[in-house]
Design an enzyme around this catalytic site. Sequence first.
Site, mmCIF file in Angstrom:
data_model
loop_
_atom_site.group_PDB
_atom_site.id
_atom_site.type_symbol
_atom_site.label_atom_id
_atom_site.label_comp_id
_atom_site.label_asym_id
_atom_site.label_seq_id
_atom_site.Cartn_x
_atom_site.Cartn_y
_atom_site.Cartn_z
ATOM 1 N N HIS A 85 12.428 52.993 4.631
ATOM 2 C CA HIS A 85 13.754 53.588 4.823
ATOM 3 C C HIS A 85 13.924 54.159 6.224
ATOM 4 O O HIS A 85 15.049 54.317 6.702
ATOM 5 C CB HIS A 85 14.069 54.626 3.735
ATOM 6 C CG HIS A 85 13.342 55.915 3.817
ATOM 7 N ND1 HIS A 85 12.227 56.202 3.057
ATOM 8 C CD2 HIS A 85 13.574 57.035 4.546
ATOM 9 C CE1 HIS A 85 11.820 57.431 3.308
ATOM 10 N NE2 HIS A 85 12.615 57.961 4.220
ATOM 11 N N ASP A 227 7.283 51.761 0.081
ATOM 12 C CA ASP A 227 8.179 52.232 1.143
ATOM 13 C C ASP A 227 7.449 52.277 2.487
ATOM 14 O O ASP A 227 7.021 53.332 2.951
ATOM 15 C CB ASP A 227 8.714 53.618 0.770
ATOM 16 C CG ASP A 227 9.918 54.029 1.591
ATOM 17 O OD1 ASP A 227 10.185 53.373 2.620
ATOM 18 O OD2 ASP A 227 10.594 55.004 1.214
ATOM 19 N N SER A 655 9.203 61.949 6.174
ATOM 20 C CA SER A 655 9.194 60.546 5.767
ATOM 21 C C SER A 655 8.357 59.739 6.746
ATOM 22 O O SER A 655 8.569 59.792 7.954
ATOM 23 C CB SER A 655 10.618 59.992 5.734
ATOM 24 O OG SER A 655 11.359 60.567 4.690
#
Length: 720
Positions: A85, A227, A655
């Site tokens: 992402h 991810d 992240s």
Amino acid sequence: MKKRLLLPLFAALCLSQIAHADEGMWLMQQLGRKYAQMKERGLKMKEYDLYNPNGTSLKDAVVLFDGGCTGEVVSDRGLVLTNHHCGYDMIQAHSTLEHNYLENGFWAMREADELPNKDISVVFIDKIEDVTDYVKKELKAIKDPNSMDYLSPKYLQKLADKKAGKNFSAKNPGLSVEIKAFYGGNLYLMFTKKTYTDVRLVGAPPSSIGKFGADTDNWIWPRHTGDFSIFRIYADKNGNPAPYSEDNVPLKPKRFFNISLGGVQENDYAMIMGFPGTTHRYFTASEVDEWKSIDNDIRIRMRDIRQGVMLREMLADPQIKIMYSAKYAASQNAYKRAIGANWAIKTRGLRQNKQAMQDRLIAWGAKQGTPRYEEAVHEIDATVAKRADLRRRYWMIEEGIIRGIEFARSPIPTEDETKALQGNDASARKEAIDKIRTRYSKFANKDYSAEVDKKVAVAMLTEYLKEIPYENLPLHLRLVKDRFAGDVQAYVDDIFARSVFGSEAQFDAFAAVPSVEKLAEDPMVLFASSVFDEYRKLYNELRPYDDPILRAQRTYIAGLLEMDGDQDQFPDANLTLRFTYGQVKGYSPRDNVYYGHQTTLDGVMEKEDPDNWEFVVDPKLKAVYERKDFGRYADRSGRMPVAFCATTHTTGGNSGSPVMNANGELIGLNFDRNWEGVGGDIQYLADYQRSIIVDIRYVLLVIDKVGGCQRLLDEMNIVP
């Protein structure tokens, strides 16, 4: 309690004991006082190998990725891992119907196949220096008692440049300096940064892996998302940052991570470094109320409307799905976070805890004969109440129009462009038109659909008009009532029909015969102008309320530090390099329910739903599962691990952060948090808070068995 002087900040904090064993987004300088406890929890590394202010350490393998995520260097040729992402916009930018990298994945089989990206950066932190005394000395020269320079990025940047010395950047290619404030302006650190902008896409799994579970599973544990994405940093031949060039070469980094195949067990030590973005640990009770009932509630309501329209259009048209996937994903992340935060405030007593904290400080201050802490709390409470209506209107226009409607960003001609269009200089007119076209194409690009934008606008404006009184509307929006009898659809249709920005064909027709008068009367320009006029007006009306709150917060935080000098305190996140540590551990979200620490590929197959795009399983991955072709990536039982969770304290900005074992080896990439712990931005929830991490073994399996990109595995240092 005896009255105490406020100790120098770092010294005071060094005396403290941790309130919750795994709580904290700690500054790298605080490693020394946490190191003994980290060793007790299982750490096997030397302190200087984690952070060495006078040499290289694992800190030098961690990067700020694209301004809002974290990445880690995993080879001696500048290979960087981060989340899918985090790389999503870049993957999307390279995707077309013919080469749909979002859907099918991308793997560069040679370095020559790696794809350059526009407007991307990775930042290494070269040096961190405590400059509190220097900044406070400079601040003494400011005579205005109400000056906010102590928190001003512009002022602090001037101080950073002054301290670094004349021509610092010219003498040190790619280096820059920045001073940031911590604890509300009670501590200052200067960061020396090295920024690289030639960063190329190397690999990404299909979205059915990298985004598996999508919005349904967002903020949820158990999780089964692969991810990750892979990039490479390029530099000039001397290793210095340089713009994209075919002559650039892969960066030889100071340090890179070894990758462990050892896996994780319950209660194993885990540690994360990264760049957490924003937290609100020092909120008062009234600020929690404001955050919930205004900021979060409006964000949830308006994004729910926008995303509903976008999703319907994406599911109906594959081309729209490609065009709007990144926009939808970006909107969903903040939306779900707001929902989770409000849930935590309501169910975990966060507001009551903040009330108890401020009451305790007020009582302590009274015993010390120090009323300023009570005065600070009252100042915050009063200011929050005074600005409530303005703040509500501000958030409505920001979420409902500025962020919600794409044509709200229509190009408003500048004064110079207007003069050029009025003049007789053909080249000046052409230059003005080209500039306007460039700004127009920033929203009306290959990922824009006017039809989708219209539908979103009708839905958003309908809700906005319900909330905002006529007298507070942007001037052009008053036409909905005055000219269109409340018909929002007719209002939006009229804007697109008559605007030169209603379509590319309409703009081309205007560009062929440009007219200042036509632009001056253009409904889309008038709409955008009136919206931004109102937005600026609200912003300017709110600004006077910021300063008293920030000054009061500085006093309030100083009081907490003085009162609790024997307990740990860490500063709110502000996108600076931090570390956090804890254990690999499951949790019990409610009575008679326990979620284990690890998920496997079995769970991916259990969730498979070919009719739901969020849970489609990639055919290559499915074949690997059916053959049980997991090789060296399987766990001890022969199952294929996918993700795990840990008690580490993370937030947005973490992240892509590297998750390390006790030896400092990479065992996963942080990519999310669980619903039950999202309130950790306000207060750490020891029994519930979990970081969600993609297992590095799953990353390697996908690179190997799905991507077939052996060269990347050969480049990494993979250890048992």
